[in-house]
Design an enzyme around this catalytic site. Sequence first.
Site, mmCIF file in Angstrom:
data_model
loop_
_atom_site.group_PDB
_atom_site.id
_atom_site.type_symbol
_atom_site.label_atom_id
_atom_site.label_comp_id
_atom_site.label_asym_id
_atom_site.label_seq_id
_atom_site.Cartn_x
_atom_site.Cartn_y
_atom_site.Cartn_z
ATOM 1 N N GLU A 151 -74.141 -5.011 -23.823
ATOM 2 C CA GLU A 151 -73.906 -3.471 -23.579
ATOM 3 C C GLU A 151 -75.513 -3.018 -23.321
ATOM 4 O OE1 GLU A 151 -73.142 -1.104 -27.125
ATOM 5 O OE2 GLU A 151 -72.364 0.483 -26.073
ATOM 6 N N ASP A 184 -71.913 2.203 -21.576
ATOM 7 C CA ASP A 184 -71.824 3.268 -22.572
ATOM 8 C C ASP A 184 -72.402 4.676 -22.026
ATOM 9 O OD1 ASP A 184 -72.665 5.235 -24.725
ATOM 10 O OD2 ASP A 184 -72.316 3.442 -26.047
ATOM 11 N N HIS A 187 -76.018 6.173 -23.423
ATOM 12 C CA HIS A 187 -77.206 5.272 -23.386
ATOM 13 C C HIS A 187 -77.379 5.453 -21.719
ATOM 14 C CE1 HIS A 187 -76.941 3.779 -27.270
ATOM 15 N NE2 HIS A 187 -75.870 2.806 -27.190
ATOM 16 N N HIS A 210 -67.664 2.542 -23.013
ATOM 17 C CA HIS A 210 -67.939 3.605 -24.446
ATOM 18 C C HIS A 210 -68.081 4.859 -23.677
ATOM 19 C CE1 HIS A 210 -69.301 0.456 -27.738
ATOM 20 N NE2 HIS A 210 -68.044 0.609 -27.634
ATOM 21 N N GLU A 245 -66.535 6.118 -28.883
ATOM 22 C CA GLU A 245 -67.803 5.921 -29.970
ATOM 23 C C GLU A 245 -68.737 7.085 -30.217
ATOM 24 O OE1 GLU A 245 -70.642 2.172 -30.443
ATOM 25 O OE2 GLU A 245 -71.100 3.462 -28.910
HETATM 26 MN MN LIG Z 1 -71.862 2.024 -27.184
#
Ligand SMILES: [Mn+2]
Length: 270
Positions: A151, A184, A187, A210, A245
């Site tokens: 990730e 994600d 991020h 995510h 998340e």
């Molecule tokens: Mn994540």
Amino acid sequence: MKKSFVVSVDSRANSDKDAWLRNIDYLASVGFDGVELALRNPENIDLSVLRRELKKSNISLPAIGTGLAYLEDGLSLSAKDLGIRKKAVARVKKHIEFANEFGSQVIIGLIRGKEKSESTSSKRDGIKCLLDSMEELCVFAEKTKAGLLLEPINRYETSYLANVDECRKFIDLLYNKKVNLMFDTFHANIEEENLIDALRKCGRLLKHVHFADSNRLCPGRGHIDFVSVIKSLKKSGYKHFISGEFSFSPDFKSTSSEFSRYLRRLFTNA
Ligand SMILES: [Mn+2]
């Protein structure tokens, strides 16, 4: 695309030991297809209890998170201290064995660790250690049904592999390849020049996503363009899970049901 949500298993001494099981139950009741478990140590989980709960709720376990082993036990796959590194590898092997039982994937995120010194040589050493650890984990995972997911995580939370390009290059360096990518949105919003281009660059390696908005709240509460994200995922034929998340505001139930409704609208309208 399928809907999932992260549930942390709190194994601390004074915690409510069954809260996570009730949370799985609740997710099923508001339309989730899967649950992603954040697990400090898989040995704290009774497999038969979990199996029974998943069956009862008719919900699957697409992925498990390992970040709590870093945050709560200080274990890191890039640690210079060989003892800590070995413990981190041994712990992630437990995560892999656990994931093998459920055909899940193990997320390699914060467990990559954080380099305290900013020097380039120190970072170079760290990435070598990370590579060694990952080789060992790939060999171990090879004999199982579990997959590994790298990730990309923003620079403030981990020192290594902040964006999709860096993750792809790292995967190319691995001799044993049992590793795919996840993405994600929180991020990526910090690290990528263009979030949609970055998502596209994941290509066939993309196996998990995510969702969190720019402020790490439920999608819809910040400024990430999730309509474009979903359109891009649809266009690429993405069939795996989108997992929520983010911080609860105000609590688990209202936040997860808000996310379920948001995704339903997004799937229909995008
Ligand atoms: Mn994540």
